[in-house]
Design a protein around this motif. Structure first.
Motif, PDB file in Angstrom:
ATOM      1  N   HIS A  72      19.435  36.445  26.911  1.00 40.73           N
ATOM      2  CA  HIS A  72      19.215  35.417  25.806  1.00 40.73           C
ATOM      3  C   HIS A  72      17.552  35.071  25.825  1.00 40.73           C
ATOM      4  CE1 HIS A  72      20.147  32.239  23.053  1.00 40.73           C
ATOM      5  NE2 HIS A  72      19.231  31.665  23.633  1.00 40.73           N
ATOM      6  N   LEU A  73      17.123  34.928  27.231  1.00 40.47           N
ATOM      7  CA  LEU A  73      15.706  34.681  27.113  1.00 40.47           C
ATOM      8  C   LEU A  73      14.773  35.796  26.711  1.00 40.47           C
ATOM      9  CD1 LEU A  73      15.611  32.519  30.576  1.00 40.47           C
ATOM     10  CD2 LEU A  73      15.427  31.648  28.237  1.00 40.47           C
ATOM     11  N   GLN A  74      15.022  37.117  27.187  1.00 38.61           N
ATOM     12  CA  GLN A  74      14.465  38.240  26.797  1.00 38.61           C
ATOM     13  C   GLN A  74      14.240  38.360  25.227  1.00 38.61           C
ATOM     14  OE1 GLN A  74      15.615  41.961  28.928  1.00 38.61           O
ATOM     15  NE2 GLN A  74      16.524  40.592  30.371  1.00 38.61           N
ATOM     16  N   GLY A  75      15.530  37.907  24.403  1.00 37.58           N
ATOM     17  CA  GLY A  75      15.468  37.999  23.111  1.00 37.58           C
ATOM     18  C   GLY A  75      14.361  37.100  22.383  1.00 37.58           C
ATOM     19  N   ASN A  76      14.285  35.886  23.125  1.00 38.73           N
ATOM     20  CA  ASN A  76      13.408  34.909  22.638  1.00 38.73           C
ATOM     21  C   ASN A  76      11.967  35.565  22.851  1.00 38.73           C
ATOM     22  OD1 ASN A  76      15.420  33.046  21.857  1.00 38.73           O
ATOM     23  ND2 ASN A  76      15.333  32.088  23.614  1.00 38.73           N
ATOM     24  N   SER A  77      11.605  35.941  23.676  1.00 39.62           N
ATOM     25  CA  SER A  77      10.370  36.556  24.218  1.00 39.62           C
ATOM     26  C   SER A  77      10.150  37.630  23.322  1.00 39.62           C
ATOM     27  CB  SER A  77      10.486  37.049  25.814  1.00 39.62           C
ATOM     28  OG  SER A  77       9.110  37.402  26.212  1.00 39.62           O
ATOM     29  N   GLN A 124       0.096  40.902  26.224  1.00 42.59           N
ATOM     30  CA  GLN A 124       0.549  41.364  27.244  1.00 42.59           C
ATOM     31  C   GLN A 124       1.210  40.591  28.314  1.00 42.59           C
ATOM     32  OE1 GLN A 124       0.610  44.726  27.584  1.00 42.59           O
ATOM     33  NE2 GLN A 124       1.369  44.657  29.517  1.00 42.59           N
ATOM     34  N   GLU A 125       0.882  39.315  28.468  1.00 44.00           N
ATOM     35  CA  GLU A 125       1.255  38.360  29.433  1.00 44.00           C
ATOM     36  C   GLU A 125       2.708  38.106  29.056  1.00 44.00           C
ATOM     37  OE1 GLU A 125      -1.404  35.155  29.448  1.00 44.00           O
ATOM     38  OE2 GLU A 125      -2.326  35.741  31.321  1.00 44.00           O
ATOM     39  N   GLU A 126       3.053  37.878  27.567  1.00 47.03           N
ATOM     40  CA  GLU A 126       4.443  37.559  26.951  1.00 47.03           C
ATOM     41  C   GLU A 126       5.249  38.916  27.385  1.00 47.03           C
ATOM     42  OE1 GLU A 126       7.363  35.684  25.858  1.00 47.03           O
ATOM     43  OE2 GLU A 126       5.413  34.659  25.619  1.00 47.03           O
ATOM     44  N   LEU A 127       4.824  40.155  27.233  1.00 47.75           N
ATOM     45  CA  LEU A 127       5.435  41.434  27.184  1.00 47.75           C
ATOM     46  C   LEU A 127       5.998  41.399  28.715  1.00 47.75           C
ATOM     47  CD1 LEU A 127       3.578  43.779  25.333  1.00 47.75           C
ATOM     48  CD2 LEU A 127       5.830  42.990  24.856  1.00 47.75           C
ATOM     49  N   ASN A 128       4.873  40.939  29.763  1.00 51.45           N
ATOM     50  CA  ASN A 128       5.235  40.891  31.418  1.00 51.45           C
ATOM     51  C   ASN A 128       6.289  39.952  31.480  1.00 51.45           C
ATOM     52  OD1 ASN A 128       3.340  43.059  31.532  1.00 51.45           O
ATOM     53  ND2 ASN A 128       1.824  41.644  32.559  1.00 51.45           N
ATOM     54  N   HIS A 129       6.377  38.748  30.843  1.00 52.51           N
ATOM     55  CA  HIS A 129       7.390  37.902  31.120  1.00 52.51           C
ATOM     56  C   HIS A 129       8.739  38.383  30.737  1.00 52.51           C
ATOM     57  CE1 HIS A 129       9.208  34.060  30.870  1.00 52.51           C
ATOM     58  NE2 HIS A 129       9.793  34.098  29.730  1.00 52.51           N
ATOM     59  N   GLN A 187       9.528  41.574  30.646  1.00 58.85           N
ATOM     60  CA  GLN A 187      10.166  42.334  31.704  1.00 58.85           C
ATOM     61  C   GLN A 187      10.465  41.877  32.841  1.00 58.85           C
ATOM     62  OE1 GLN A 187      10.388  45.326  29.666  1.00 58.85           O
ATOM     63  NE2 GLN A 187       9.473  46.465  31.518  1.00 58.85           N
ATOM     64  N   ALA A 188       9.624  40.950  33.329  1.00 57.76           N
ATOM     65  CA  ALA A 188      10.095  40.108  34.429  1.00 57.76           C
ATOM     66  C   ALA A 188      11.519  39.451  34.514  1.00 57.76           C
ATOM     67  CB  ALA A 188       9.062  39.237  35.093  1.00 57.76           C
ATOM     68  N   LEU A 189      11.921  39.229  33.405  1.00 55.48           N
ATOM     69  CA  LEU A 189      13.309  38.616  33.026  1.00 55.48           C
ATOM     70  C   LEU A 189      14.434  39.583  33.468  1.00 55.48           C
ATOM     71  CD1 LEU A 189      12.686  36.560  29.672  1.00 55.48           C
ATOM     72  CD2 LEU A 189      13.290  35.499  32.073  1.00 55.48           C
ATOM     73  N   GLN A 190      14.180  40.752  33.772  1.00 54.26           N
ATOM     74  CA  GLN A 190      15.235  41.675  33.941  1.00 54.26           C
ATOM     75  C   GLN A 190      15.533  41.774  35.485  1.00 54.26           C
ATOM     76  OE1 GLN A 190      14.231  45.588  32.354  1.00 54.26           O
ATOM     77  NE2 GLN A 190      13.005  44.957  30.886  1.00 54.26           N
ATOM     78  N   ALA A 191      14.628  41.088  36.248  1.00 51.61           N
ATOM     79  CA  ALA A 191      14.830  41.091  37.582  1.00 51.61           C
ATOM     80  C   ALA A 191      15.806  39.875  38.111  1.00 51.61           C
ATOM     81  CB  ALA A 191      13.494  40.612  38.579  1.00 51.61           C
ATOM     82  N   TRP A 192      16.441  39.171  37.358  1.00 52.26           N
ATOM     83  CA  TRP A 192      17.342  38.200  37.710  1.00 52.26           C
ATOM     84  C   TRP A 192      18.321  37.882  36.477  1.00 52.26           C
ATOM     85  CZ3 TRP A 192      17.842  33.781  34.922  1.00 52.26           C
ATOM     86  CH2 TRP A 192      16.685  33.575  34.013  1.00 52.26           C
ATOM     87  N   ASP A 193      19.706  37.322  36.791  1.00 52.29           N
ATOM     88  CA  ASP A 193      20.364  37.090  35.800  1.00 52.29           C
ATOM     89  C   ASP A 193      21.625  35.958  36.080  1.00 52.29           C
ATOM     90  OD1 ASP A 193      21.552  36.893  33.109  1.00 52.29           O
ATOM     91  OD2 ASP A 193      22.860  38.572  33.335  1.00 52.29           O
ATOM     92  N   VAL A 194      21.601  35.003  35.294  1.00 54.56           N
ATOM     93  CA  VAL A 194      22.816  34.304  35.354  1.00 54.56           C
ATOM     94  C   VAL A 194      24.030  34.543  34.306  1.00 54.56           C
ATOM     95  CG1 VAL A 194      23.552  31.811  35.615  1.00 54.56           C
ATOM     96  CG2 VAL A 194      21.582  32.422  36.648  1.00 54.56           C
ATOM     97  N   SER A 195      25.206  34.799  34.622  1.00 53.28           N
ATOM     98  CA  SER A 195      25.942  34.875  33.375  1.00 53.28           C
ATOM     99  C   SER A 195      27.253  34.069  33.457  1.00 53.28           C
ATOM    100  CB  SER A 195      26.486  36.277  33.464  1.00 53.28           C
ATOM    101  OG  SER A 195      25.330  37.362  33.353  1.00 53.28           O
ATOM    102  N   LEU A 196      27.775  33.418  32.441  1.00 51.70           N
ATOM    103  CA  LEU A 196      29.266  32.993  32.158  1.00 51.70           C
ATOM    104  C   LEU A 196      30.050  34.043  31.851  1.00 51.70           C
ATOM    105  CD1 LEU A 196      30.493  30.358  32.404  1.00 51.70           C
ATOM    106  CD2 LEU A 196      30.246  29.844  29.908  1.00 51.70           C
ATOM    107  N   VAL A 197      31.132  34.142  32.678  1.00 50.84           N
ATOM    108  CA  VAL A 197      32.106  35.080  32.450  1.00 50.84           C
ATOM    109  C   VAL A 197      33.526  34.576  32.365  1.00 50.84           C
ATOM    110  CG1 VAL A 197      33.184  37.422  33.358  1.00 50.84           C
ATOM    111  CG2 VAL A 197      30.857  36.818  33.753  1.00 50.84           C
ATOM    112  N   GLY A 198      34.179  35.030  31.489  1.00 50.40           N
ATOM    113  CA  GLY A 198      35.785  34.544  31.179  1.00 50.40           C
ATOM    114  C   GLY A 198      36.456  35.685  30.329  1.00 50.40           C
ATOM    115  N   GLY A 199      37.765  35.612  30.384  1.00 50.45           N
ATOM    116  CA  GLY A 199      38.680  36.255  30.277  1.00 50.45           C
ATOM    117  C   GLY A 199      40.263  36.264  30.603  1.00 50.45           C
ATOM    118  N   MET A 200      40.923  37.426  30.708  1.00 53.26           N
ATOM    119  CA  MET A 200      42.511  37.447  30.941  1.00 53.26           C
ATOM    120  C   MET A 200      42.314  38.509  31.979  1.00 53.26           C
ATOM    121  SD  MET A 200      43.859  35.058  29.379  1.00 53.26           S
ATOM    122  CE  MET A 200      45.454  35.369  29.404  1.00 53.26           C
ATOM    123  N   GLN A 201      43.306  38.303  32.896  1.00 53.78           N
ATOM    124  CA  GLN A 201      43.720  39.458  33.811  1.00 53.78           C
ATOM    125  C   GLN A 201      45.226  39.484  34.014  1.00 53.78           C
ATOM    126  OE1 GLN A 201      41.468  38.828  37.465  1.00 53.78           O
ATOM    127  NE2 GLN A 201      42.922  36.867  38.071  1.00 53.78           N
TER     128      GLN A 201
END
Length: 341
Positions: free
Chosen positions: A61-66, A184-189, A191-205
């Motif tokens: 989501h943050l990468q899209g804003n960037s 270039q600083e914005e593009l680096n920012h 790219q750097a967002l790819q090094a971590w992630d926090v995700s909310l996961v939900g579903g059925m099993q």
């Protein structure tokens, strides 16, 4: 006279392109992802289960804003770079074209005066106060002026220029440097967002074979918060910063070349301005002299005086035209010299 695709249209087309690309990337990155899995359970190897669900990634989501911010910066950088390029490439030819267009108008006025003098001389010839040589001399002069007139019209007809922006070149060059780094600083920012992630996961099993321990065999909902982190993130960030330094060195050379071209333009405008200013006093002096000579013959009506008045009037019109064109060019050059500072 401008080309059919003006500067503004080219800028708008490019900016629309990069913004559409950024918007498409943001749309994908900010979406909710669905997933499915069928196989052994992580907690019970004897149990096979089917899992379906959705997840929402904070990093993407943050990468899209960037991507949106980078597109806006790229558009602005292209805008300023194109402005400077257009100025250094077309400014002097454009000024010359404006002078040529003004020359066409002034030459038409001189031709009108020549036509009046030729008609008056022919009338005096019929009265015995002029000779064929007088008419021939004026006619030859008219042919020379008409040749200049048609040549100027031909030059103006084939000269087409894009829109010339009215900007301060030095400020625009500084903005190009600043925007290059900021982009270039914005593009680096991003790219750097790819090094971590926090995700909310939900579903059925739902179990499909095997025996779950102490749980229902029906479909069960689940929700979890997951995170990932690449332990090379710090090293990755340093390498991105190194790439920025390398890119900026390359872009600095390109921008230096653009700055050099702007400096050459400034020197050319300065030299042309000095040349026109040095000639103008002589043209004014010649115009004043001819005007004085014409005034001294105003009351004379002898054959020779009438012939001289006719010649002086034409010469005065030509001298006044050259003085007017010099002033006109000085005005254009002075305005653009101020903008190039």
């Amino acid at each position: 006279m401008f080309a059919q695709t003006p500067n503004a249209d080219e800028k708008n087309a490019y900016c629309q392109y990069v913004k559409d690309v950024g918007d498409a990337e943001k749309t994908l990155d900010s979406g909710i992802e669905g997933f499915g899995r069928m196989g052994q359970s992580d907690t019970n190897p004897t149990l096979k289960q089917a899992v379906i669900g959705v997840s929402k990634s904070l990093s993407k989501h943050l990468q899209g804003n960037s991507a949106i911010r980078a597109a806006a910066l790229e558009c602005e950088l292209y805008d300023h770079s194109l402005d400077v390029e257009r100025i250094v490439k077309y400014k002097l030819p454009f000024i010359e074209n404006q002078v040529t267009l003004q020359r066409i108008t002034d030459l038409a006025n001189v031709l009108s005066i020549l036509d009046e003098e030729i008609a008056a001389t022919e009338k005096r010839k019929r009265a015995g106060n002029a000779t064929v040589a007088d008419i021939v001399a004026l006619t030859q002069q008219r042919m020379e002026i008409y040749h200049q007139y048609t040549t100027a019209k031909s030059e103006a007809a084939i000269s087409q220029f894009p829109e010339i922006p009215q900007i301060n070149v030095e400020q625009a060059l500084h903005q190009v440097d600043d925007l290059t780094l900021e982009l270039q600083e914005e593009l680096n920012h991003k790219q750097a967002l790819q090094a971590w992630d926090v995700s909310l996961v939900g579903g059925m099993q739902k179990p499909i074979s095997g025996q779950p321990f102490g749980t229902s065999t029906g479909a069960q909902p689940f929700v979890s918060l997951t995170f990932t982190y690449n332990f090379n993130a710090a090293s990755y960030k340093r390498k991105l910063e190194n790439s920025t330094s390398s890119l900026m060195e390359m872009r600095r050379q390109q921008n230096d070349e653009l700055s050099h071209q702007a400096f050459v333009l400034q020197q050319s405008i300065s030299a042309s301005l000095a040349a026109e200013k040095s000639v103008l006093p002589q043209l004014i002096e010649e115009t004043n002299r001819l005007s004085s000579d014409l005034g001294s013959l105003r009351e004379a009506d002898s054959t020779e005086a009438l012939r001289m008045k006719s010649l002086i009037r034409v010469s005065l019109a030509i001298a006044a035209m050259e003085a007017h064109l010099a002033r006109f060019k000085i005005t254009l050059l002075s305005n653009d010299y101020a903008q190039s500072q």
